[in-house]
Design a protein around this motif. Structure first.
Motif, mmCIF file in Angstrom:
data_model
loop_
_atom_site.group_PDB
_atom_site.id
_atom_site.type_symbol
_atom_site.label_atom_id
_atom_site.label_comp_id
_atom_site.label_asym_id
_atom_site.label_seq_id
_atom_site.Cartn_x
_atom_site.Cartn_y
_atom_site.Cartn_z
ATOM 1 N N SER A 168 -5.051 -0.413 5.254
ATOM 2 C CA SER A 168 -4.915 -0.012 3.859
ATOM 3 C C SER A 168 -5.260 -1.163 2.919
ATOM 4 O O SER A 168 -5.885 -0.966 1.880
ATOM 5 N N ASP A 171 -8.964 -1.270 2.871
ATOM 6 C CA ASP A 171 -9.479 -0.213 2.006
ATOM 7 C C ASP A 171 -9.385 -0.614 0.534
ATOM 8 O O ASP A 171 -10.325 -0.423 -0.246
ATOM 9 N N GLY A 310 -0.659 -3.630 -0.971
ATOM 10 C CA GLY A 310 -0.904 -3.385 0.438
ATOM 11 C C GLY A 310 -0.533 -4.585 1.297
ATOM 12 O O GLY A 310 0.051 -4.439 2.381
ATOM 13 N N ALA A 361 -1.228 1.681 -2.930
ATOM 14 C CA ALA A 361 -1.215 1.202 -1.548
ATOM 15 C C ALA A 361 0.033 1.639 -0.781
ATOM 16 O O ALA A 361 -0.081 2.087 0.370
ATOM 17 N N LEU A 364 -0.541 5.240 0.214
ATOM 18 C CA LEU A 364 -1.555 5.381 1.259
ATOM 19 C C LEU A 364 -1.028 4.937 2.619
ATOM 20 O O LEU A 364 -1.182 5.636 3.628
ATOM 21 N N ILE A 365 -0.401 3.770 2.655
ATOM 22 C CA ILE A 365 0.098 3.237 3.922
ATOM 23 C C ILE A 365 1.160 4.167 4.509
ATOM 24 O O ILE A 365 1.160 4.460 5.710
ATOM 25 N N TYR A 368 -0.536 7.340 5.999
ATOM 26 C CA TYR A 368 -1.192 7.091 7.285
ATOM 27 C C TYR A 368 -0.170 6.826 8.385
ATOM 28 O O TYR A 368 -0.364 7.215 9.539
#
Length: 458
Positions: A168, A171, A310, A361, A364-365, A368
């Motif tokens: 992440s 990304d 992140g 972030a 997103l993390i 996932y």
């Protein structure tokens, strides 16, 4: 009596042993062979939309038209990304990457030539479809490689959450470099330079990444009664992860059949709305104040917030589970996005953009991390591409809406799009949060990305 260890809790692992750091992760044998080419190959994902917006806006004079073409690319990528992931799981990453990057280079060239020649909007729209469909899904493929590389032993499996955070961060780093690079090339060299650079990086990075055969996950092939790996081993249920998370034994089904994956796919549309809305609205804002170059700076600050958050997420041994972190991250993201439309100065917009980025972030993390125990190993690339595709789809819709609003009412109106997108995603997440826990009656202690056969805990 059999108790189930909740893989989403995170607390027990955080207290049992110190969380491994990035240094230990990067010392994993074979990691750098796919990380460096993978980084180059994933840059285009951050450059494509802004490159199209800047080129088409320059040639047509309309943010609305630029948004439509960029949206066609995003929708096409969202629709085809999961199919690319399925093919990569089944036949191997190299078999999908090589023809994909070649097609992408040709498609980007065609789109660039059409835009510079003053082609009608429908022609640009048509060229945008294969451009988006052929975007290489390098991020999900790198995540799948980490899972295959680290899931082979209990000791390495402790690095899986760190790997998720590291990816992440990578990304987000691409979203720091990509838009700034594309904007600098388009404004300082030529309006088409950003899109051309995107095509070159995709071709070179994709081919180099595909050449690293030693670290790619072994493909699976379908046959009656189960799934057969390239080495001849079989699994009746096609999984190495959570039972019941991908369907019943004997039939390998799509990762999208998992309820939690569907919820996350919808929720990730909100993250895409932030990326798309910010790209168009910041570009329009920079034009309004007569300083087009400020766009790259503003978007870079926004993306820097993503990257810094992140890095922090990967360094923390969390005491709360990823589901709660996802909800908290989305709540903060919605709150921060609510003030974007009311800001009219560069320093204030940069500060608020940084705050918005700080919440992306973690979301997103956490997303996932949640998907890892839900999906078996044989469908992992596909599952990751559903999330990537959802971000692209949300970005496509946001680019279109923000472009139309910016044309009609100015840049401030475009900033409403991230607010609406994140608010709707937050409502969906809260309402359906129970589906983000793997349901596996009578089983299991699974760790990390669910790569091994689980063990019942008495």
């Amino acid at each position: 009596m059999v108790n189930t260890v909740d893989t989403t809790a995170g607390a027990s692992e955080g207290t049992a042993a110190p969380r491994p750091g990035y240094g230990q992760l990067l010392r994993t044998p074979g990691a750098w062979t796919f990380l460096l080419p993978g980084f180059a190959a994933r840059q285009p994902f951050a450059m494509l939309t802004i490159g199209i917006v800047l080129l088409v806006q320059h040639t047509s004079g309309s943010y609305g038209s630029a948004g439509i073409v960029a949206a066609a690319t995003g929708v096409s990528m969202a629709l085809f990304a999961p199919q690319n992931g399925k093919l990569a799981d089944r036949f191997g990453q190299r078999a999908v990457l090589v023809p994909g990057v070649l097609l992408h280079a040709v498609s980007v060239t065609a789109l660039t030539v059409l835009a510079l020649s003053g082609a009608p909007l429908w022609a640009l729209f048509v060229a945008a479809v294969p451009t988006g469909a052929s975007v290489p899904q390098v991020g999900p493929m790198v995540r799948a490689r980490w899972a295959a590389l680290l899931g082979s032993s209990e000791e390495r499996a402790r690095l899986l959450p760190t790997a998720a955070a590291f990816e992440s961060v990578t990304d987000e780093f691409t979203f720091v470099i990509g838009p700034v690079l594309a904007t600098a090339l388009c404004t300082g060299v030529h309006p088409a330079a950003g899109l051309i650079a995107e095509g070159v990086l995709t071709l070179a990075g994709g081919l180099l990444f595909a050449a690293q055969r030693g670290t790619q996950p072994k493909p699976v092939g379908r046959r009656a009664g189960g799934w057969k790996r390239a080495d001849g081993s079989e699994r009746a249920d096609g999984s190495g992860g959570s039972a019941g998370s991908a369907g019943s034994a004997g039939a390998r089904v799509s990762a999208l059949s998992v309820p939690g994956v569907r919820v996350l796919a919808v929720v990730f549309l909100g993250i895409g709305s932030v990326f798309g809305g910010m790209q168009v609205s910041l570009t329009a804002f920079a034009e309004e104040i007569g300083n087009p170059g400020a766009n790259g700076l503003l978007y870079g600050v926004f993306a820097a917030g993503n990257m810094l958050a992140g890095i922090a997420c990967g360094a923390v041994a969390w005491k709360i589970g990823p589901r709660r972190r996802l909800i908290a991250g989305y709540a903060g993201l919605t709150l921060a996005a609510s003030g974007l439309w009311a800001v009219h100065s560069v320093p204030a917009l940069a500060a608020l953009g940084l705050l918005v980025g700080l919440f992306i972030a973690p979301a997103l993390i956490s997303g996932y991390t949640l998907i890892e125990p839900l999906v078996p190993a044989g469908a992992r690339t596909e599952a990751f591409t559903w999330l990537t595709g959802s971000v692209a789809l949300g970005q496509a819709g946001a680019v279109t809406a923000a472009g139309q609003l910016a044309d009609a009412h100015g840049a401030s109106a475009g900033f409403v799009v991230p607010l609406v997108g994140t608010a709707l995603a937050l409502v969906t997440l809260v309402a359906l949060r129970s589906r983000l826990t793997p349901k596996a009656p009578g089983r299991v202690a699974a760790r990390g990305m669910g790569h091994r056969v689980p063990v019942a805990v008495d």
